[in-house]
Design a protein around this motif. Sequence first.
Motif, PDB file in Angstrom:
ATOM      1  N   TYR A 262       4.435  -0.300   0.000  1.00 17.51           N
ATOM      2  CA  TYR A 262       4.651  -0.742  -1.371  1.00 17.51           C
ATOM      3  C   TYR A 262       6.060  -0.364  -1.821  1.00 17.51           C
ATOM      4  O   TYR A 262       6.499   0.776  -1.631  1.00 17.51           O
TER       5      TYR A 262
ATOM      6  N   LEU B 163      -8.793   0.062  -1.047  1.00 21.12           N
ATOM      7  CA  LEU B 163      -8.134   0.623   0.117  1.00 21.12           C
ATOM      8  C   LEU B 163      -8.194  -0.362   1.274  1.00 21.12           C
ATOM      9  O   LEU B 163      -9.057  -1.256   1.303  1.00 21.12           O
ATOM     10  N   VAL B 164      -7.312  -0.201   2.221  1.00 25.80           N
ATOM     11  CA  VAL B 164      -7.340  -0.954   3.471  1.00 25.80           C
ATOM     12  C   VAL B 164      -7.881  -0.017   4.545  1.00 25.80           C
ATOM     13  O   VAL B 164      -7.275   1.011   4.839  1.00 25.80           O
TER      14      VAL B 164
ATOM     15  N   VAL C 199     -10.585  -4.911   3.060  1.00 22.93           N
ATOM     16  CA  VAL C 199     -10.494  -4.280   1.747  1.00 22.93           C
ATOM     17  C   VAL C 199     -11.773  -3.495   1.476  1.00 22.93           C
ATOM     18  O   VAL C 199     -12.882  -4.002   1.657  1.00 22.93           O
TER      19      VAL C 199
ATOM     20  N   ASP D  77      -5.334   7.765   3.563  1.00 18.31           N
ATOM     21  CA  ASP D  77      -5.914   6.529   3.026  1.00 18.31           C
ATOM     22  C   ASP D  77      -4.805   5.597   2.563  1.00 18.31           C
ATOM     23  O   ASP D  77      -3.828   6.024   1.937  1.00 18.31           O
ATOM     24  N   LYS D  78      -4.977   4.297   2.860  1.00 13.78           N
ATOM     25  CA  LYS D  78      -4.004   3.287   2.445  1.00 13.78           C
ATOM     26  C   LYS D  78      -4.497   2.659   1.136  1.00 13.78           C
ATOM     27  O   LYS D  78      -5.451   1.872   1.131  1.00 13.78           O
ATOM     28  N   ILE D  79      -3.845   2.998   0.054  1.00 15.03           N
ATOM     29  CA  ILE D  79      -4.246   2.555  -1.278  1.00 15.03           C
ATOM     30  C   ILE D  79      -3.451   1.306  -1.633  1.00 15.03           C
ATOM     31  O   ILE D  79      -2.222   1.291  -1.553  1.00 15.03           O
ATOM     32  N   ILE D  80      -4.155   0.254  -2.037  1.00 20.22           N
ATOM     33  CA  ILE D  80      -3.511  -1.010  -2.385  1.00 20.22           C
ATOM     34  C   ILE D  80      -2.961  -0.911  -3.802  1.00 20.22           C
ATOM     35  O   ILE D  80      -3.702  -0.627  -4.745  1.00 20.22           O
TER      36      ILE D  80
ATOM     37  N   ALA E  90      -2.846   0.624  -9.388  1.00 22.55           N
ATOM     38  CA  ALA E  90      -3.809   0.609  -8.292  1.00 22.55           C
ATOM     39  C   ALA E  90      -5.208   1.027  -8.729  1.00 22.55           C
ATOM     40  O   ALA E  90      -6.147   0.948  -7.942  1.00 22.55           O
TER      41      ALA E  90
ATOM     42  N   ALA F  49      -1.392  -4.999   5.556  1.00 20.44           N
ATOM     43  CA  ALA F  49      -0.805  -3.941   4.732  1.00 20.44           C
ATOM     44  C   ALA F  49       0.669  -3.788   5.049  1.00 20.44           C
ATOM     45  O   ALA F  49       1.084  -3.810   6.207  1.00 20.44           O
TER      46      ALA F  49
ATOM     47  N   VAL G 282       0.844  -1.199   0.000  1.00 19.68           N
ATOM     48  CA  VAL G 282       0.000   0.000   0.000  1.00 19.68           C
ATOM     49  C   VAL G 282       0.876   1.244   0.000  1.00 19.68           C
ATOM     50  O   VAL G 282       2.044   1.210   0.387  1.00 19.68           O
TER      51      VAL G 282
END
Length: 427
Positions: free
Chosen positions: A383, A330-331, A337, A362-365, A317, A380, A48
């Motif tokens: 990345y 997002l997480v 998820v 925000d945690k973006i995968i 993403a 998470a 993320v």
Amino acid sequence: MMSAKLWAPALTACALATSIALVGCSKDPKDAEPAAAAQQMPPTEVGVIVAQPQAVEKIVELTGRTSPYEVSEVRPQANGVVLKRLFAEGSYVREGQPLFEIDSSIYRANLDSSKAEVLRAKANLNTLEIKTNRYKQLVGINAVSKQEYDDLVGQVNLAKAELAAAEAAVRNAQINLGYSTVRSPISGQSSRSTFTAGALVTASQAEPLVTIRRLDPIYVDINQSSAEMIRLRQELSKGTIDRSNNTKVRLKLEDGSFYNIEGNLAFSDASVNPDTGTVTLRAVFSNPNHLLLPGMFANAQIVEGVIPNAYLVPQAAVTRTPTGQATAMLVNAKGLVEVRNIDTAGTQGPNWIVTKGLTTGDKIIVDGVAKIKPEQQVTAKPYQAPPAGQTPSNAQAAPKADTAAKPAEPAKQPNAQKTEQQATSTT
């Protein structure tokens, strides 16, 4: 005989009981293993990035061609035969530099004739002025009539006009004589010339003697669709993007490299081409080394403005629904998820520019999107972007290549065993 008949039912019952027990023992572990594995399987790890707002430049890439800053098609303004060509084709010439010399004998004769006419007019005027001064004294004592004196004054004025006309003819003859030397009207690069010594040229002929192009600075004419122009103006009016007075332009050359000098957007055409539906934009670039030549194709990256509080999200993403809606996974705070709809405003390098749908933190995968689904529990981790020039697929393919190379080693063992057997048999 009686004892065998009595033991047969007992042996059958024991065999049946043993088989039931074996079946029960073999069934219980198989049913228990999947349940235990499901309980012990850890959450899927995903890479993320944390969303952070920033001011992002809105860049659009358009095609264009270079054109000279100034162009001069040099044509003769005098008739005659070319005596000399005074420059080297393709060389740089300066403003006012002589380029061609045309036979000027006729123009010199005209100049001499005009100068002689000036002398005649001056002599006539001088004679009339002396006579006028004498008549002025005589008319005071009534020795001559007033009418004769007035007529003489008129002749003096006419002589002055004739002298002025003669002097103008001299200047005209001097100009025509000057046209016999063809000079460069601007500084720039000269083109190929088909006129050499002995060629007959005429004033204002259709074919130019040579073409001079000024290459520093140089223009780049860019075509932008009218729809894109309307969208940009609407964004400016809404305040979605901020735009400075000097719009910067970067140039990507035909070989894929970038020109090392940024240009400025000079102007935008006031009309739309009805055939192509585009508007012509013109950018100005400094070109001190003449690397850019007229007619070259190039891609221009125009910084249309700056988008405040935007997010840069890797393209891996972002996915799109069948309707075209951009989404990102997002997480959330519970480690689950979550699918979020987002709005994009173009790209910057390998990233999407996201204007709506995300908040700070925000945690973006980015890594592992294909292995997860909404509401799934995940772990998470930050990345790690792949090295430049290497894609994730290449990084995964590298270990396979090493594994494929290993089986080549055992191939030597049969030969070694065969050698040992030969040595044993020889012994």
